[in-house]
Design a protein around this motif. Structure first.
Motif, mmCIF file in Angstrom:
data_model
loop_
_atom_site.group_PDB
_atom_site.id
_atom_site.type_symbol
_atom_site.label_atom_id
_atom_site.label_comp_id
_atom_site.label_asym_id
_atom_site.label_seq_id
_atom_site.Cartn_x
_atom_site.Cartn_y
_atom_site.Cartn_z
ATOM 1 N N LEU A 23 41.941 37.752 53.326
ATOM 2 C CA LEU A 23 41.009 38.615 52.609
ATOM 3 C C LEU A 23 39.598 38.430 53.148
ATOM 4 O O LEU A 23 39.271 37.393 53.709
ATOM 5 C CB LEU A 23 40.990 38.258 51.114
ATOM 6 C CG LEU A 23 42.287 38.314 50.341
ATOM 7 C CD1 LEU A 23 42.117 37.624 49.000
ATOM 8 C CD2 LEU A 23 42.690 39.757 50.135
ATOM 9 N N SER A 40 35.934 36.753 46.743
ATOM 10 C CA SER A 40 36.840 37.459 47.653
ATOM 11 C C SER A 40 36.935 38.938 47.301
ATOM 12 O O SER A 40 36.506 39.370 46.232
ATOM 13 C CB SER A 40 38.219 36.810 47.629
ATOM 14 O OG SER A 40 38.740 36.833 46.330
ATOM 15 N N SER A 41 37.519 39.714 48.188
ATOM 16 C CA SER A 41 37.594 41.163 48.016
ATOM 17 C C SER A 41 38.549 41.584 46.895
ATOM 18 O O SER A 41 38.507 42.726 46.457
ATOM 19 C CB SER A 41 38.003 41.838 49.326
ATOM 20 O OG SER A 41 39.233 41.323 49.772
ATOM 21 N N ASP A 42 39.396 40.668 46.426
ATOM 22 C CA ASP A 42 40.259 41.008 45.289
ATOM 23 C C ASP A 42 39.600 40.690 43.953
ATOM 24 O O ASP A 42 40.223 40.818 42.905
ATOM 25 C CB ASP A 42 41.616 40.304 45.408
ATOM 26 C CG ASP A 42 41.517 38.793 45.378
ATOM 27 O OD1 ASP A 42 40.389 38.261 45.354
ATOM 28 O OD2 ASP A 42 42.575 38.140 45.387
ATOM 29 N N GLY A 43 38.325 40.274 43.964
ATOM 30 C CA GLY A 43 37.563 40.056 42.739
ATOM 31 C C GLY A 43 37.543 38.630 42.235
ATOM 32 O O GLY A 43 36.824 38.323 41.293
ATOM 33 N N LYS A 44 38.311 37.741 42.822
ATOM 34 C CA LYS A 44 38.353 36.350 42.369
ATOM 35 C C LYS A 44 37.268 35.523 43.053
ATOM 36 O O LYS A 44 36.882 35.801 44.180
ATOM 37 C CB LYS A 44 39.704 35.716 42.676
ATOM 38 C CG LYS A 44 40.845 36.266 41.867
ATOM 39 C CD LYS A 44 42.098 35.496 42.160
ATOM 40 C CE LYS A 44 43.265 36.028 41.340
ATOM 41 N NZ LYS A 44 44.491 35.294 41.641
ATOM 42 N N SER A 75 46.123 29.327 43.794
ATOM 43 C CA SER A 75 45.499 30.608 44.129
ATOM 44 C C SER A 75 43.983 30.606 43.997
ATOM 45 O O SER A 75 43.326 31.514 44.486
ATOM 46 C CB SER A 75 46.074 31.713 43.252
ATOM 47 O OG SER A 75 45.753 31.462 41.902
#
Length: 103
Positions: A23, A40-44, A75
């Motif tokens: 990511l 990160s690009s997934d919001g986490k 994760s």
């Protein structure tokens, strides 16, 4: 054995794209040692570790665009694989690949 050579941004011409399971991320804060807080690009928001291969070759600062690989077994942690130079970060942003990552 001599000292390792620190590469400047002129040597980093190649544009590395994310493979499967990788990511984009934006550095939020340098914690210390090898640890960095990255959004990160997934919001986490993850605690990331600088891989030994790039530890002394690339200096990472706040607000840099990086490529991360989240750990399978935890994760909320990841490895930093690559740091993008500003020209590559601007190009990726113009192409619209940095959704969810703002400066």
């Amino acid at each position: 054995m001599g000292k390792r050579k620190v590469l400047n941004e002129a040597h980093l011409k190649e544009l590395v794209m994310p493979q499967e399971g990788e990511l984009f991320g934006r550095v939020i804060k340098l914690v210390g040692g090898d640890n960095i807080i990255v959004k990160s690009s997934d919001g986490k928001v993850r605690t990331c570790r600088i891989r030994g291969k790039i530890k002394r070759r690339m200096w990472i600062r706040d607000n840099d665009l990086v490529l991360i690989a989240p750990w399978d077994f935890q994760s909320d942690k990841a490895d930093i694989i690559w740091r993008y130079i500003s020209a590559h970060a601007d190009k990726l942003e113009q192409e619209g690949q940095l959704e969810g990552l703002n400066r």
